[in-house]
Design a protein around this motif. Structure first.
Motif, PDB file in Angstrom:
ATOM      1  N   VAL A  22       0.851  -1.191   0.000  1.00 55.04           N
ATOM      2  CA  VAL A  22       0.000   0.000   0.000  1.00 55.04           C
ATOM      3  C   VAL A  22       0.888   1.243   0.000  1.00 55.04           C
ATOM      4  O   VAL A  22       1.761   1.384   0.847  1.00 55.04           O
ATOM      5  N   LYS A  23       0.622   2.120  -0.966  1.00 61.65           N
ATOM      6  CA  LYS A  23       1.404   3.339  -1.127  1.00 61.65           C
ATOM      7  C   LYS A  23       0.617   4.517  -0.565  1.00 61.65           C
ATOM      8  O   LYS A  23      -0.595   4.580  -0.706  1.00 61.65           O
ATOM      9  N   ARG A  24       1.313   5.456   0.061  1.00 59.96           N
ATOM     10  CA  ARG A  24       0.668   6.647   0.615  1.00 59.96           C
ATOM     11  C   ARG A  24       1.512   7.868   0.321  1.00 59.96           C
ATOM     12  O   ARG A  24       2.698   7.753   0.022  1.00 59.96           O
ATOM     13  N   SER A  25       0.890   9.050   0.422  1.00 63.44           N
ATOM     14  CA  SER A  25       1.670  10.275   0.285  1.00 63.44           C
ATOM     15  C   SER A  25       2.038  10.781   1.671  1.00 63.44           C
ATOM     16  O   SER A  25       1.357  10.470   2.642  1.00 63.44           O
ATOM     17  N   LYS A  26       3.104  11.549   1.747  1.00 66.53           N
ATOM     18  CA  LYS A  26       3.591  12.021   3.042  1.00 66.53           C
ATOM     19  C   LYS A  26       2.820  13.251   3.500  1.00 66.53           C
ATOM     20  O   LYS A  26       2.339  14.039   2.682  1.00 66.53           O
ATOM     21  N   ALA A  27       2.718  13.418   4.807  1.00 63.83           N
ATOM     22  CA  ALA A  27       2.008  14.556   5.390  1.00 63.83           C
ATOM     23  C   ALA A  27       2.948  15.740   5.547  1.00 63.83           C
ATOM     24  O   ALA A  27       4.162  15.573   5.599  1.00 63.83           O
ATOM     25  N   GLY A  28       2.373  16.936   5.633  1.00 67.02           N
ATOM     26  CA  GLY A  28       3.158  18.124   5.935  1.00 67.02           C
ATOM     27  C   GLY A  28       3.574  18.923   4.724  1.00 67.02           C
ATOM     28  O   GLY A  28       4.550  19.667   4.780  1.00 67.02           O
ATOM     29  N   LYS A  29       2.862  18.787   3.606  1.00 70.51           N
ATOM     30  CA  LYS A  29       3.247  19.473   2.371  1.00 70.51           C
ATOM     31  C   LYS A  29       2.185  20.466   1.907  1.00 70.51           C
ATOM     32  O   LYS A  29       2.228  20.955   0.790  1.00 70.51           O
ATOM     33  N   SER A  30       1.223  20.812   2.763  1.00 68.87           N
ATOM     34  CA  SER A  30       0.138  21.674   2.302  1.00 68.87           C
ATOM     35  C   SER A  30       0.278  23.132   2.709  1.00 68.87           C
ATOM     36  O   SER A  30      -0.036  24.025   1.933  1.00 68.87           O
ATOM     37  N   HIS A  31       0.754  23.403   3.903  1.00 64.66           N
ATOM     38  CA  HIS A  31       0.915  24.798   4.333  1.00 64.66           C
ATOM     39  C   HIS A  31       2.036  24.914   5.357  1.00 64.66           C
ATOM     40  O   HIS A  31       2.618  23.917   5.758  1.00 64.66           O
ATOM     41  N   ILE A  32       2.344  26.147   5.743  1.00 63.32           N
ATOM     42  CA  ILE A  32       3.494  26.482   6.602  1.00 63.32           C
ATOM     43  C   ILE A  32       4.786  25.915   5.976  1.00 63.32           C
ATOM     44  O   ILE A  32       5.546  25.187   6.609  1.00 63.32           O
ATOM     45  N   LEU A  33       5.007  26.279   4.715  1.00 66.44           N
ATOM     46  CA  LEU A  33       6.144  25.732   3.977  1.00 66.44           C
ATOM     47  C   LEU A  33       7.370  26.644   4.003  1.00 66.44           C
ATOM     48  O   LEU A  33       8.466  26.208   3.641  1.00 66.44           O
ATOM     49  N   THR A  34       7.186  27.886   4.438  1.00 70.03           N
ATOM     50  CA  THR A  34       8.317  28.827   4.384  1.00 70.03           C
ATOM     51  C   THR A  34       9.429  28.458   5.352  1.00 70.03           C
ATOM     52  O   THR A  34      10.601  28.669   5.051  1.00 70.03           O
ATOM     53  N   LYS A  35       9.081  27.900   6.493  1.00 71.81           N
ATOM     54  CA  LYS A  35      10.113  27.541   7.469  1.00 71.81           C
ATOM     55  C   LYS A  35      10.770  26.187   7.199  1.00 71.81           C
ATOM     56  O   LYS A  35      11.747  25.838   7.839  1.00 71.81           O
ATOM     57  N   LYS A  37      12.898  23.498   5.018  1.00 67.09           N
ATOM     58  CA  LYS A  37      14.021  23.542   4.084  1.00 67.09           C
ATOM     59  C   LYS A  37      13.617  22.945   2.733  1.00 67.09           C
ATOM     60  O   LYS A  37      12.736  22.093   2.651  1.00 67.09           O
ATOM     61  N   ARG A  38      14.313  23.419   1.701  1.00 68.08           N
ATOM     62  CA  ARG A  38      14.050  22.981   0.332  1.00 68.08           C
ATOM     63  C   ARG A  38      14.156  21.469   0.193  1.00 68.08           C
ATOM     64  O   ARG A  38      13.322  20.814  -0.423  1.00 68.08           O
ATOM     65  N   ASN A  39      15.188  20.904   0.812  1.00 68.75           N
ATOM     66  CA  ASN A  39      15.432  19.460   0.745  1.00 68.75           C
ATOM     67  C   ASN A  39      14.306  18.666   1.409  1.00 68.75           C
ATOM     68  O   ASN A  39      13.893  17.620   0.905  1.00 68.75           O
ATOM     69  N   ARG A  40      13.817  19.184   2.524  1.00 67.31           N
ATOM     70  CA  ARG A  40      12.738  18.521   3.263  1.00 67.31           C
ATOM     71  C   ARG A  40      11.440  18.511   2.438  1.00 67.31           C
ATOM     72  O   ARG A  40      10.747  17.498   2.362  1.00 67.31           O
ATOM     73  N   LYS A  41      11.153  19.638   1.791  1.00 64.50           N
ATOM     74  CA  LYS A  41       9.947  19.743   0.959  1.00 64.50           C
ATOM     75  C   LYS A  41      10.032  18.813  -0.249  1.00 64.50           C
ATOM     76  O   LYS A  41       9.040  18.228  -0.667  1.00 64.50           O
ATOM     77  N   ARG A  42      11.231  18.675  -0.794  1.00 62.69           N
ATOM     78  CA  ARG A  42      11.442  17.780  -1.924  1.00 62.69           C
ATOM     79  C   ARG A  42      11.190  16.332  -1.510  1.00 62.69           C
ATOM     80  O   ARG A  42      10.583  15.556  -2.247  1.00 62.69           O
ATOM     81  N   ASN A  43      11.657  15.963  -0.317  1.00 58.88           N
ATOM     82  CA  ASN A  43      11.441  14.605   0.186  1.00 58.88           C
ATOM     83  C   ASN A  43       9.977  14.325   0.504  1.00 58.88           C
ATOM     84  O   ASN A  43       9.530  13.177   0.417  1.00 58.88           O
TER      85      ASN A  43
END
Length: 65
Positions: A22-35, A37-43
């Motif tokens: 079962v595949k899922r998408s990761k949480a934490g990519k919808s808002h409060i993205l400015t703080k 890091k670029r690498n974290r958002k990519r992951n």
């Protein structure tokens, strides 16, 4: 006995792979993205595999997948 209904909330969140995992998408990519890091958002863009302990429960919600 009638047909089983697919839980639509689960169908929108999970996909089954060819091997049956079962595949899922990761949480934490919808808002409060400015703080974050670029690498974290990519992951966070990548998908993840659901843990073996939860897999059986999720597959029950998706009887025809």
């Amino acid at each position: 006995m009638g047909k089983m209904k697919t839980k639509k909330s689960a169908a929108k969140r999970f996909r089954l792979t060819g091997s049956g995992k079962v595949k899922r998408s990761k949480a934490g990519k919808s808002h409060i993205l400015t703080k974050k890091k670029r690498n974290r958002k990519r992951n966070l863009r990548r998908s993840a595999i659901v843990d073996k302990a939860d897999e059986k429960r999720i597959k029950k919600l998706l009887p025809y997948k």
